[in-house]
Design a protein around this motif. Structure first.
Motif, PDB file in Angstrom:
ATOM      1  N   VAL A  45       5.276  -6.939  -0.559  1.00  0.00           N
ATOM      2  CA  VAL A  45       4.214  -6.851  -1.516  1.00  0.00           C
ATOM      3  C   VAL A  45       4.081  -8.203  -2.344  1.00  0.00           C
ATOM      4  CG1 VAL A  45       3.297  -5.738  -3.736  1.00  0.00           C
ATOM      5  CG2 VAL A  45       4.708  -4.521  -1.898  1.00  0.00           C
ATOM      6  N   LEU A  46       2.784  -8.698  -2.391  1.00  0.00           N
ATOM      7  CA  LEU A  46       2.645  -9.947  -3.350  1.00  0.00           C
ATOM      8  C   LEU A  46       2.028  -9.633  -4.523  1.00  0.00           C
ATOM      9  CD1 LEU A  46       0.889 -11.641  -0.043  1.00  0.00           C
ATOM     10  CD2 LEU A  46       3.386 -11.716  -0.531  1.00  0.00           C
ATOM     11  N   TYR A  47       2.884 -10.075  -5.615  1.00  0.00           N
ATOM     12  CA  TYR A  47       2.340  -9.805  -6.943  1.00  0.00           C
ATOM     13  C   TYR A  47       1.629 -11.193  -7.626  1.00  0.00           C
ATOM     14  CZ  TYR A  47       5.604  -6.091  -6.664  1.00  0.00           C
ATOM     15  OH  TYR A  47       6.363  -4.698  -6.182  1.00  0.00           O
ATOM     16  N   GLU A  48       1.802 -12.262  -7.186  1.00  0.00           N
ATOM     17  CA  GLU A  48       1.200 -13.316  -7.489  1.00  0.00           C
ATOM     18  C   GLU A  48      -0.303 -13.612  -7.457  1.00  0.00           C
ATOM     19  OE1 GLU A  48       5.130 -14.616  -6.403  1.00  0.00           O
ATOM     20  OE2 GLU A  48       3.483 -13.414  -5.583  1.00  0.00           O
ATOM     21  N   ALA A  49      -1.114 -13.754  -8.370  1.00  0.00           N
ATOM     22  CA  ALA A  49      -2.503 -13.956  -8.287  1.00  0.00           C
ATOM     23  C   ALA A  49      -3.022 -15.137  -7.486  1.00  0.00           C
ATOM     24  CB  ALA A  49      -3.051 -13.851  -9.779  1.00  0.00           C
ATOM     25  N   THR A  50      -3.185 -14.808  -6.334  1.00  0.00           N
ATOM     26  CA  THR A  50      -3.956 -16.040  -5.488  1.00  0.00           C
ATOM     27  C   THR A  50      -4.861 -15.415  -4.555  1.00  0.00           C
ATOM     28  OG1 THR A  50      -2.562 -15.912  -3.569  1.00  0.00           O
ATOM     29  CG2 THR A  50      -1.462 -17.415  -5.257  1.00  0.00           C
ATOM     30  N   ASN A  51      -5.712 -16.379  -3.986  1.00  0.00           N
ATOM     31  CA  ASN A  51      -6.953 -15.781  -3.322  1.00  0.00           C
ATOM     32  C   ASN A  51      -6.326 -14.785  -2.134  1.00  0.00           C
ATOM     33  OD1 ASN A  51      -8.697 -17.079  -4.885  1.00  0.00           O
ATOM     34  ND2 ASN A  51      -8.903 -18.938  -3.475  1.00  0.00           N
ATOM     35  N   TYR A  52      -5.216 -15.438  -1.592  1.00  0.00           N
ATOM     36  CA  TYR A  52      -4.669 -14.737  -0.340  1.00  0.00           C
ATOM     37  C   TYR A  52      -3.894 -13.522  -0.568  1.00  0.00           C
ATOM     38  CZ  TYR A  52      -1.690 -13.718   3.572  1.00  0.00           C
ATOM     39  OH  TYR A  52      -1.088 -13.312   4.645  1.00  0.00           O
ATOM     40  N   SER A  53      -3.344 -13.571  -1.595  1.00  0.00           N
ATOM     41  CA  SER A  53      -2.427 -12.209  -2.103  1.00  0.00           C
ATOM     42  C   SER A  53      -3.589 -11.300  -2.654  1.00  0.00           C
ATOM     43  CB  SER A  53      -1.595 -12.460  -3.200  1.00  0.00           C
ATOM     44  OG  SER A  53      -2.110 -12.812  -4.241  1.00  0.00           O
ATOM     45  N   ASP A  54      -4.618 -11.631  -3.247  1.00  0.00           N
ATOM     46  CA  ASP A  54      -5.785 -10.576  -3.988  1.00  0.00           C
ATOM     47  C   ASP A  54      -6.542 -10.117  -2.523  1.00  0.00           C
ATOM     48  OD1 ASP A  54      -4.951 -11.152  -6.231  1.00  0.00           O
ATOM     49  OD2 ASP A  54      -6.783 -12.584  -6.674  1.00  0.00           O
ATOM     50  N   PHE A  55      -6.620 -10.860  -1.613  1.00  0.00           N
ATOM     51  CA  PHE A  55      -7.426 -10.282  -0.234  1.00  0.00           C
ATOM     52  C   PHE A  55      -6.479  -9.560   0.626  1.00  0.00           C
ATOM     53  CE2 PHE A  55      -8.975 -10.828   3.987  1.00  0.00           C
ATOM     54  CZ  PHE A  55     -10.497 -10.526   3.806  1.00  0.00           C
ATOM     55  N   VAL A  56      -5.396  -9.830   0.878  1.00  0.00           N
ATOM     56  CA  VAL A  56      -4.454  -9.088   1.671  1.00  0.00           C
ATOM     57  C   VAL A  56      -3.923  -7.991   1.194  1.00  0.00           C
ATOM     58  CG1 VAL A  56      -4.124 -11.172   3.095  1.00  0.00           C
ATOM     59  CG2 VAL A  56      -2.221 -10.408   1.588  1.00  0.00           C
ATOM     60  N   ASN A  57      -3.637  -7.883  -0.098  1.00  0.00           N
ATOM     61  CA  ASN A  57      -2.874  -6.810  -0.583  1.00  0.00           C
ATOM     62  C   ASN A  57      -3.912  -5.451  -0.595  1.00  0.00           C
ATOM     63  OD1 ASN A  57      -0.447  -7.493  -1.431  1.00  0.00           O
ATOM     64  ND2 ASN A  57      -1.346  -8.197  -3.419  1.00  0.00           N
ATOM     65  N   ASN A  58      -5.307  -5.741  -0.317  1.00  0.00           N
ATOM     66  CA  ASN A  58      -6.227  -4.450  -0.138  1.00  0.00           C
ATOM     67  C   ASN A  58      -6.174  -4.129   1.358  1.00  0.00           C
ATOM     68  OD1 ASN A  58      -6.814  -4.273  -2.661  1.00  0.00           O
ATOM     69  ND2 ASN A  58      -8.143  -6.062  -2.751  1.00  0.00           N
ATOM     70  N   LYS A  59      -5.374  -4.807   2.306  1.00  0.00           N
ATOM     71  CA  LYS A  59      -5.671  -4.653   3.747  1.00  0.00           C
ATOM     72  C   LYS A  59      -4.529  -3.868   4.434  1.00  0.00           C
ATOM     73  CE  LYS A  59      -9.642  -7.231   4.371  1.00  0.00           C
ATOM     74  NZ  LYS A  59     -10.768  -6.614   4.514  1.00  0.00           N
ATOM     75  N   ASN A  60      -4.710  -3.125   5.187  1.00  0.00           N
ATOM     76  CA  ASN A  60      -3.777  -2.643   6.052  1.00  0.00           C
ATOM     77  C   ASN A  60      -2.617  -3.393   6.581  1.00  0.00           C
ATOM     78  OD1 ASN A  60      -4.886  -2.844   8.610  1.00  0.00           O
ATOM     79  ND2 ASN A  60      -5.963  -1.161   8.305  1.00  0.00           N
TER      80      ASN A  60
END
Length: 493
Positions: A45-60
């Motif tokens: 799980v990626l808690y940091e606010a980056t473009n990458y984490s915001d994008f992939v946290n919504n992916k399966n």
């Protein structure tokens, strides 16, 4: 190409997970009932606010792994060393796929590599993932991931997409590094492009009834999410919203579409008909599929300029060309019906009933006629046309609005030329003497004699406003007086 520090720190944890997953999968080849440890089954799980984490946290997991493989292909190819070591072993190679560039000693993951990491030697699960990634996965339709034949094998006849390499699009690679949000129109040959304006929705001048209809569209889009979240609405109300803008050139159809998008914070994409329509059988439908798949479930507006070029009537089938043309229209109607956003069709043709297919007319929610501005609207157009650094002499805008039959586009073009001349002459006040030559140029461009004419003069002689446009049928055009209609019909070729 290096990631910004914060993004790289986040992605490094994912890469560590991928390394462990690769090592376990490779070591488990051939072992019966091999199961991954629980801590490796899912990415961190990626808690940091980056473009990458915001994008992939919504992916399966499978979409996320596909993205990570493509990132490592571009930036951290050493992750694939366990595959490289065993690549000469055909048994191993057949399990995990991939392609090796021996000149560069680099491993390029394919869809087979993704399926192997997800399913190991479980053939049933492998087939499940194959079907999932073979049927319009959004990662591909939205130009996030690209499936490519390895360049050195480009001429091979292997068309099994499981053997195609995974590559992250350049725009998303930049985005994951901390760059701007990718645009939906990126990609070579994509049949649409982003259009923007610096003007606001309130800057555009229209007749009251036109403004009222436009406001209804804005209300719908503002409240759409709330509306369709309510129980039972989706069963009763269509999410597709088709609007037709008709009117003479220069009356503000395209500009209005742009300002609606700006008012709502929605990007608006103009369909490029030259890239959409093809003379080759099946290519137009293919381009339509690419277009609508890209924009499916995206918050945006689709704008078709000169819509009469593609949204015509189905005809009686007399030969194969008629059958093919009707097939195109059927496919287009189907795509419009299932699109869940706003589609704006702009046309200079007034007779919508004569232009569009009956089945398509039923799908039109709004038909807005853009009329030539009258004196009050022309006054507002002139008044809003000058930037704050300039002003008209002696309330000149009132005289211009009264005597010169100009559209918003003409006024904008005239003012743009006048300002250049004003700056050249070091002037900030715009006089009639300064502006007159450019008004004459606009009349000449439209093949009209330069004459002063009030709205009352136009009622008696419509050519003072419209010139020699005598092939237009205005009978069904709201906002045109009976005398003007009579004049046009009497002189229509």
């Amino acid at each position: 190409m290096a990631f910004e520090v914060k993004s790289m720190e986040v992605i490094k944890r994912e890469i560590d997970w991928l390394k462990a997953l690769i090592n376990l999968r490779v070591s488990g080849i051939g072992q019966e009932n091999y199961m991954l440890p629980d801590e490796i089954k899912e990415p961190p799980v990626l808690y940091e606010a980056t473009n990458y984490s915001d994008f992939v946290n919504n992916k399966n997991t499978e979409d996320r792994l596909a993205i990570l493989l493509a990132i490592c292909r571009a930036e951290r190819n050493e992750v694939f060393f366990p595959f490289l070591v065993n690549f000469r072993n055909l048994e191993f190679q057949s399990r995990y796929g991939g392609v090796v560039d021996r000149d560069l000693n680099r491993f390029y993951p394919t869809l087979s590599t993704l399926f192997f990491l997800l399913s190991g030697d479980d053939l049933e699960r492998w087939n499940e993932y194959f079907l999932k990634f073979s049927h319009k996965n959004s990662l591909f339709t939205q130009n996030i991931l690209l499936l490519e034949k390895f360049a050195k094998n480009a001429d091979s006849h292997d068309n099994d997409i499981a053997n195609y390499t995974l590559r992250l699009s350049d725009s998303y690679l930049r985005y994951f590094m901390g760059g701007d949000q990718p645009r939906l129109d990126e990609g070579s040959g994509f049949p649409a492009f982003l259009i923007e304006t610096n003007l606001s929705f309130d800057d555009v001048v229209h007749a009251p009834r036109v403004k009222e209809s436009l406001t209804d569209i804005v209300k719908y889009l503002r409240n759409k999410k709330k509306l369709f979240a309510m129980e039972g609405v989706k069963e009763k109300v269509k999410e597709s919203y088709v609007v037709v803008f008709s009117g003479l050139p220069g009356t503000g159809k395209t500009l209005t579409a742009k300002t609606i998008g700006k008012e709502l914070g929605l990007p608006i994409y103009c369909v490029n008909l030259s890239r959409l329509v093809s003379k080759y059988i099946g290519e137009t439908e293919k381009n339509l599929e690419i277009l609508f798949d890209r924009f499916d479930s995206q918050e945006c507006i689709l704008f078709f300029d000169e819509a009469d070029a593609i949204f015509g009537k189905r005809t009686e089938v007399k030969d194969s060309k008629d059958r093919y043309a009707n097939q195109q229209i059927n496919y287009l109607l189907q795509k419009i019906e299932t699109f869940k956003g706003l589609v704006i069709l702009a046309t200079n043709v007034f007779d919508i009933e004569g232009l569009f297919d009956k089945a398509f007319q039923r799908r039109i929610r709004r038909h807005i006629h853009f009329v030539h501005p009258d004196k009050e609207e022309r006054f507002l157009l002139w008044k809003k046309s000058l930037p704050s650094s300039f002003l008209f002499e002696n309330n000149l805008e009132e005289e211009l609005a009264l005597y010169y039959q100009l559209t918003g586009a003409s006024i904008s073009n005239i003012v743009s030329d006048v300002l250049v001349e004003a700056v050249h002459q070091d002037l900030t006040k715009i006089s009639f003497e300064l502006i007159k030559p450019f008004i004459k140029m606009d009349y000449s461009r439209r093949n009209m004699p330069y004459r002063r004419a009030t709205d009352e003069d136009v009622i008696k002689n419509p050519s003072l406003r419209y010139g020699n446009i005598v092939s237009i049928d205005l009978n069904k055009y709201e906002g045109v007086g009976d005398k003007q209609k009579e004049f046009f019909n009497r002189n229509k070729r």
